[in-house]
Every structure is written in structure tokens, then in C-alpha cells.
Write an enzyme that holds these catalytic residues in place. Structure first.
Site, PDB file in Angstrom:
ATOM      1  N   SER A 149     -10.186  -4.265   1.390  1.00  0.00           N
ATOM      2  CA  SER A 149     -11.381  -3.865   2.150  1.00  0.00           C
ATOM      3  C   SER A 149     -12.570  -4.779   1.828  1.00  0.00           C
ATOM      4  O   SER A 149     -12.617  -5.436   0.777  1.00  0.00           O
ATOM      5  CB  SER A 149     -11.744  -2.414   1.839  1.00  0.00           C
ATOM      6  OG  SER A 149     -12.332  -2.341   0.560  1.00  0.00           O
ATOM      7  N   SER A 170       0.824  -1.217   0.000  1.00  0.00           N
ATOM      8  CA  SER A 170       0.000   0.000   0.000  1.00  0.00           C
ATOM      9  C   SER A 170       0.853   1.260   0.000  1.00  0.00           C
ATOM     10  O   SER A 170       1.950   1.291   0.568  1.00  0.00           O
ATOM     11  CB  SER A 170      -0.899   0.025   1.239  1.00  0.00           C
ATOM     12  OG  SER A 170      -1.636  -1.156   1.323  1.00  0.00           O
ATOM     13  N   GLU A 227     -15.527  -3.961   0.948  1.00  0.00           N
ATOM     14  CA  GLU A 227     -16.226  -3.547  -0.282  1.00  0.00           C
ATOM     15  C   GLU A 227     -15.514  -4.141  -1.502  1.00  0.00           C
ATOM     16  O   GLU A 227     -16.158  -4.650  -2.427  1.00  0.00           O
ATOM     17  CB  GLU A 227     -16.256  -2.016  -0.408  1.00  0.00           C
ATOM     18  CG  GLU A 227     -17.131  -1.303   0.611  1.00  0.00           C
ATOM     19  CD  GLU A 227     -16.457  -1.131   1.975  1.00  0.00           C
ATOM     20  OE1 GLU A 227     -15.266  -1.485   2.112  1.00  0.00           O
ATOM     21  OE2 GLU A 227     -17.135  -0.679   2.916  1.00  0.00           O
ATOM     22  N   GLU A 238      -2.627 -14.728   1.993  1.00  0.00           N
ATOM     23  CA  GLU A 238      -2.887 -13.728   3.034  1.00  0.00           C
ATOM     24  C   GLU A 238      -4.332 -13.848   3.514  1.00  0.00           C
ATOM     25  O   GLU A 238      -4.608 -13.888   4.706  1.00  0.00           O
ATOM     26  CB  GLU A 238      -2.623 -12.326   2.483  1.00  0.00           C
ATOM     27  CG  GLU A 238      -2.956 -11.233   3.496  1.00  0.00           C
ATOM     28  CD  GLU A 238      -2.500  -9.850   3.068  1.00  0.00           C
ATOM     29  OE1 GLU A 238      -2.002  -9.701   1.939  1.00  0.00           O
ATOM     30  OE2 GLU A 238      -2.648  -8.917   3.876  1.00  0.00           O
TER      31      GLU A 238
HETATM   32  C1  FAD Z   1      -4.292  -3.027  10.383  1.00  0.00           C
HETATM   33  C2  FAD Z   1      -3.865  -2.885   8.956  1.00  0.00           C
HETATM   34  C3  FAD Z   1      -2.761  -3.587   8.508  1.00  0.00           C
HETATM   35  C4  FAD Z   1      -2.320  -3.409   7.203  1.00  0.00           C
HETATM   36  N1  FAD Z   1      -1.171  -4.041   6.812  1.00  0.00           N
HETATM   37  C5  FAD Z   1      -0.681  -3.805   5.570  1.00  0.00           C
HETATM   38  C6  FAD Z   1       0.571  -4.363   5.192  1.00  0.00           C
HETATM   39  O1  FAD Z   1       1.230  -5.075   5.955  1.00  0.00           O
HETATM   40  N2  FAD Z   1       1.040  -4.065   3.970  1.00  0.00           N
HETATM   41  C7  FAD Z   1       0.354  -3.297   3.088  1.00  0.00           C
HETATM   42  O2  FAD Z   1       0.826  -3.095   1.974  1.00  0.00           O
HETATM   43  N3  FAD Z   1      -0.841  -2.738   3.418  1.00  0.00           N
HETATM   44  C8  FAD Z   1      -1.363  -2.974   4.644  1.00  0.00           C
HETATM   45  N4  FAD Z   1      -2.548  -2.405   5.013  1.00  0.00           N
HETATM   46  C9  FAD Z   1      -3.231  -1.514   4.086  1.00  0.00           C
HETATM   47  C10 FAD Z   1      -4.497  -2.098   3.487  1.00  0.00           C
HETATM   48  O3  FAD Z   1      -4.180  -3.117   2.555  1.00  0.00           O
HETATM   49  C11 FAD Z   1      -5.263  -0.948   2.826  1.00  0.00           C
HETATM   50  O4  FAD Z   1      -5.645  -0.070   3.866  1.00  0.00           O
HETATM   51  C12 FAD Z   1      -6.475  -1.419   2.074  1.00  0.00           C
HETATM   52  O5  FAD Z   1      -6.116  -2.155   0.941  1.00  0.00           O
HETATM   53  C13 FAD Z   1      -7.379  -0.233   1.651  1.00  0.00           C
HETATM   54  O6  FAD Z   1      -6.618   0.724   0.994  1.00  0.00           O
HETATM   55  P1  FAD Z   1      -6.668   2.258   1.448  1.00  0.00           P
HETATM   56  O7  FAD Z   1      -6.439   2.324   2.918  1.00  0.00           O
HETATM   57  O8  FAD Z   1      -5.763   3.022   0.580  1.00  0.00           O
HETATM   58  O9  FAD Z   1      -8.165   2.714   1.212  1.00  0.00           O
HETATM   59  P2  FAD Z   1      -8.817   3.144  -0.170  1.00  0.00           P
HETATM   60  O10 FAD Z   1      -8.389   2.213  -1.247  1.00  0.00           O
HETATM   61  O11 FAD Z   1      -8.560   4.592  -0.368  1.00  0.00           O
HETATM   62  O12 FAD Z   1     -10.341   2.909   0.140  1.00  0.00           O
HETATM   63  C14 FAD Z   1     -11.111   3.832   0.912  1.00  0.00           C
HETATM   64  C15 FAD Z   1     -12.545   3.333   0.938  1.00  0.00           C
HETATM   65  O13 FAD Z   1     -13.065   3.251  -0.397  1.00  0.00           O
HETATM   66  C16 FAD Z   1     -13.541   1.937  -0.675  1.00  0.00           C
HETATM   67  N5  FAD Z   1     -13.216   1.573  -2.047  1.00  0.00           N
HETATM   68  C17 FAD Z   1     -12.052   1.754  -2.677  1.00  0.00           C
HETATM   69  N6  FAD Z   1     -12.121   1.255  -3.936  1.00  0.00           N
HETATM   70  C18 FAD Z   1     -13.357   0.727  -4.084  1.00  0.00           C
HETATM   71  C19 FAD Z   1     -14.037   0.056  -5.135  1.00  0.00           C
HETATM   72  N7  FAD Z   1     -13.435  -0.193  -6.307  1.00  0.00           N
HETATM   73  N8  FAD Z   1     -15.301  -0.358  -4.912  1.00  0.00           N
HETATM   74  C20 FAD Z   1     -15.934  -0.130  -3.722  1.00  0.00           C
HETATM   75  N9  FAD Z   1     -15.332   0.512  -2.687  1.00  0.00           N
HETATM   76  C21 FAD Z   1     -14.061   0.929  -2.854  1.00  0.00           C
HETATM   77  C22 FAD Z   1     -12.802   1.022   0.289  1.00  0.00           C
HETATM   78  O14 FAD Z   1     -13.564  -0.141   0.571  1.00  0.00           O
HETATM   79  C23 FAD Z   1     -12.676   1.917   1.516  1.00  0.00           C
HETATM   80  O15 FAD Z   1     -13.845   1.843   2.284  1.00  0.00           O
HETATM   81  C24 FAD Z   1      -3.021  -2.571   6.309  1.00  0.00           C
HETATM   82  C25 FAD Z   1      -4.166  -1.893   6.755  1.00  0.00           C
HETATM   83  C26 FAD Z   1      -4.582  -2.027   8.064  1.00  0.00           C
HETATM   84  C27 FAD Z   1      -5.788  -1.262   8.512  1.00  0.00           C
END
Ligand code: FAD
Length: 392
Positions: free
Chosen positions: A372, A135, A374, A250
Site C-alpha cells: 500500500s 497475501s 502508506e 514487482e
Molecule cells: C488489484 C490487487 C491485486 C493484488 N494482487 C496480489 C497478488 O497477486 N498476490 C498477492 O499476494 N497479493 C496481491 N494483492 C494484495 C496486496 O498485496 C495487499 O492488499 C496489500 O499488501 C495490503 O494488504 P491488506 O489488503 O491485507 O491490507 P492491510 O495490510 O490490512 O492494510 C489495511 C490498511 O492499513 C494500512 N496499513 C497497514 N499497515 C500499515 C503500517 N505499518 N503503516 C501505515 N499504514 C498501514 C494500509 O496502508 C491499508 O490502508 C493484490 C491487491 C490488489 C488490490
């Protein structure tokens, strides 16, 4: 020092389970890990790594399920499933580094066995652990838009950019990063996976303080970090395939681990609530029952997924079912704890209650980490059900 667990366990899963159970019950040195003190992230990971080291050194119990070449003792995913089950039902933690081990090690083993042979044995033995850098600030759900760049210079890659939300990033010794090796427009076709040492010059790790007080996650900055080209996982621009292979582990193995822990936690919650003055609150029996059913449903689904992975099948997008069930079970359990434990949940400073509180905070992320909820539902709609895209 206990005797080595017999090699015949590779072919006899039930004997492995029975032997492991006896070992966990009859080894007093393991009692230190049963204490329910509330620990911060670094202390928890260090404790869990010590548990992995002890299981490896005294019998090699946690090495089943991994190939010999990477420091394992043979067997498959089902052995790992049994390990998590038995640890949890024996009142021991499922070591936190095992989640990252499950996430990263199968992909590294499959796509770059030389890296797995070099580095995985230390991971299996709790001597080091790795972080997963996918990410970025502008690329979470839409990973194909990530911008951290790796340019080839002779025998090396030079990496620049920023990663976010790296679990265990504050203490990991190695990172497995998804980086852009193609043009920005190349989307998922221009990505590569690369493994690097955290202490490489140009890597800066900044822990992120979470609402729970833990710093489980980190930001990682890469400022012209030089990485030997043989640290590629798979080949250049094959990163998306590696990531898709990795994500099924994962999602699927995390689901199994979580179910194993949740099964124990729900009975601990029952005991805690039953011991409260005034007995069980109204509705507690029905809600505990419903929560238990969610966990057992997750486990039933997950057992099939683990068997399929063990048989070498590609689970692919179907692992999103496990991920959705996992999030529901995990959040349901912790919301139930919050509701049934009343003001103790909010105010008690006992280590046991503090642990429930910290776990409640962490459970909020079950619908985010690893993709996520969604996005998981969208994957199921698109790839499994073949539904038409919704109009915006
Ligand atoms: C506790 C924790 C541990 C994590 N560990 C890691 C790790 O070790 N390595 C790593 O790389 N990442 C890690 N992550 C990151 C995680 O993979 C991302 O937070 C996740 O993929 C969502 O990306 P974002 O936070 O950028 O949210 P965004 O992608 O910006 O999404 C924001 C919101 O929009 C919604 N959304 C986005 N796109 C769509 C779509 N196409 N359709 C419908 N809804 C959508 C999402 O569901 C969410 O509600 C971790 C996150 C957490 C909370």
C-alpha cells in the site's frame, strides 16, 4: 512466418527498438490485438497470451531481455522496457501476464535456476502463466505474520492454509507461494518460497468478483497439498530474502509498464475529449498537461531504476519511490478521464468508454497492490531517509 530477430540486438538496444517498431508496424496479423473491445479478465489474459505467443513464434521479439537458459534470447531489463514501450506506442496491449512474469521470473531465475529452466520458457511464450500467493486474510502489509504452513515430509512439503488476492489466480497454471516453514514466532526468518502446480490435489481456487465486474483476483486454499521439495525457490527459510528481491521487480518493472501504457492513454483521452461536442471542457488543457507531467516524471524516475536493475544493482527499498509515483500517475489519469468524459464515462456502453470505466475501477487498487501507499511511504521514511519512528 517472419525471420528471426537478429541476435545482435542483445548488444544494440537502439537497433532492437527500431527493428521491433518496424515489425509491429508491418505485421497485419497484429491488428486483431489493436481492437479496443472491452474484455473480461479471462478473455483479456487469453488474448494477451496469444500476443506473447505470436511475438515469440514470429521472430522471437518478446524473448529479448531474458537469459537463454530460461528460454530467452539474452539482453536485460532494458530490452523488456523497450518491448513495453513499443507495444504501447504501436497501439498494442502490454500483455497482462507480463506483470507476473516481471514479478516472479527474475526471482525464480536467481534463486532456483532449475525451476526457471523448467517452467519459464512456456511463460515467456504465453503458453502458461503464474500467480503470486503472498497475501492472506490476516497478512497483507504485515507479510511476516503469514500462517500458510509447509511442513517437510521426506522429499516433499505438505502445504495447508489460505491465500487471498492472487492476481490471475483464476486462470494461472502455477503459483509461487510464500509459506511458513519455521515456528509462528519466527516471523520473517521462518518463511520459504515454493512453486506449485495449480492442479495439484488439495488446491482450490475461488475467483473474487470485483466491483468492475472482473474476476481478476482469487482466493486460493491449500488442503494438505504435497509439493516436491525441489520446488523450493531458494532454500528453506530463505523466503524473506527471495520476497525482497522479487518485490523490487514487482514495483519497478510494473512502474515502467504502467508509464508506457499511461503515455498512450493520455493522448487517447485528449483525442476523445477534443472530439466531444462542445470541445474541451473548462480546465481540461491544464489538467491534461499536469497529468502528462506526472506520467513523464514517473518515466524519468523509472528509467533510472530499470537501468540499475539491468546493471545488476540492488534497488531494494528505493523501488518504493517508483511505486508511489506510479499510483499517483495512474489514479490521476483515470480520475481525469472520469471528470472530462462526463456522463459518457458513467453511462456509455461503447467498448472504448467501458474500457475507461473498468480501468478507473482497477486504478483504485494502485495504492494497494504490491504494497500500500502508506507502507511505501513508511519504507522510504525508515530505510531511505532514516527518520525516527513516529510516536503512536
Ligand atoms: C488489484 C490487487 C491485486 C493484488 N494482487 C496480489 C497478488 O497477486 N498476490 C498477492 O499476494 N497479493 C496481491 N494483492 C494484495 C496486496 O498485496 C495487499 O492488499 C496489500 O499488501 C495490503 O494488504 P491488506 O489488503 O491485507 O491490507 P492491510 O495490510 O490490512 O492494510 C489495511 C490498511 O492499513 C494500512 N496499513 C497497514 N499497515 C500499515 C503500517 N505499518 N503503516 C501505515 N499504514 C498501514 C494500509 O496502508 C491499508 O490502508 C493484490 C491487491 C490488489 C488490490
Amino acid at each position: 512466418m517472419t525471420a528471426e530477430a537478429p541476435a545482435s540486438y542483445v548488444d544494440d538496444l537502439q537497433a532492437y527498438r527500431d527493428g521491433l517498431r518496424r515489425h509491429l508496424e508491418s505485421t497485419p496479423e497484429l491488428d486483431q490485438f489493436r481492437r479496443r473491445d472491452h474484455l473480461g479478465t479471462e478473455d483479456r489474459i487469453a488474448r494477451d497470451a496469444r500476443l506473447m505467443a505470436m511475438l515469440a513464434a514470429n521472430g522471437g521479439w518478446n524473448l529479448f531481455g531474458w537469459p537463454d537458459k530460461v528460454g530467452g534470447r539474452g539482453g536485460d531489463e532494458r530490452h523488456r522496457g523497450v518491448l513495453y514501450d513499443e507495444l504501447s506506442s504501436a497501439g498494442l496491449p502490454v500483455p497482462e501476464p507480463q506483470l507476473l512474469l516481471e514479478t516472479l521470473c527474475p526471482a525464480v531465475t536467481r534463486f532456483s535456476p532449475h525451476l526457471a529452466e523448467r517452467h519459464a520458457p512456456a511463460f515467456l511464450r504465453g503458453e502458461e502463466w503464474w500467480g503470486q500467493c503472498f497475501s492472506e486474510p490476516e497478512a497483507g502489509s504485515d507479510l511476516a505474520s503469514l500462517r500458510t504452513r509447509a511442513r517437510r515430509e521426506g522429499d516433499n512439503y505438505v502445504i495447508s492454509g489460505q491465500k487471498l488476492w492472487t492476481s490471475h489466480g483464476a486462470t494461472a497454471t502455477r503459483l509461487v507461494c510464500l509459506v511458513r516453514t519455521g515456528t509462528p514466532e519466527s516471523r520473517h526468518r521462518g518463511l520459504s518460497m515454493i512453486m506449485l502446480d495449480v492442479d495439484s490435489p488439495g488446491v482450490t481456487v475461488r475467483p473474487i468478483a470485483l466491483a468492475s465486474g472482473d474476476n481478476e483476483l482469487a482466493e486460493v486454499y491449500f488442503d494438505d497439498v504435497v509439493v516436491p521439495a525441489d520446488q523450493l525457490v531458494g532454500s528453506e527459510n530463505q523466503g524473506w530474502s527471495v520476497a525482497m528481491f522479487l518485490l523490487q521487480y514487482e514495483r519497478a518493472m510494473y512502474a515502467w509498464q504502467s508509464a508506457a501504457v499511461a503515455l498512450r492513454r493520455v493522448t487517447e483521452l485528449r483525442d476523445l475529449v477534443a472530439g466531444q461536442s462542445g470541445g474541451l471542457p473548462d480546465g481540461a488543457v491544464r489538467r491534461l498537461g499536469a497529468c502528462y507531467l506526472d506520467i513523464v516524471t514517473l518515466r524519468a524516475r523509472s528509467s533510472e531504476t530499470v537501468r540499475r536493475l539491468a546493471a545488476g544493482e540492488t534497488v531494494g527499498p528505493e523501488a518504493s519511490v517508483d511505486k508511489v509515483l506510479l499510483a499517483a500517475a495512474e489514479q490521476g489519469l483515470h480520475d481525469l478521464a472520469r471528470d472530462l468524459l462526463g456522463s459518457d464515462f458513467l453511462l456509455s456502453v461503447s467498448p472504448r468508454l467501458q474500457a475507461w470505466r473498468a480501468e478507473w475501477w482497477y486504478s483504485r487498487s494502485a495504492t494497494i497492490l504490491g504494497g500500500s501507499a502508506e507502507v511505501q511511504r513508511t519504507i522510504l521514511a525508515d530505510h531511505i531517509l532514516g527518520l525516527p519512528k513516529e510516536k503512536a
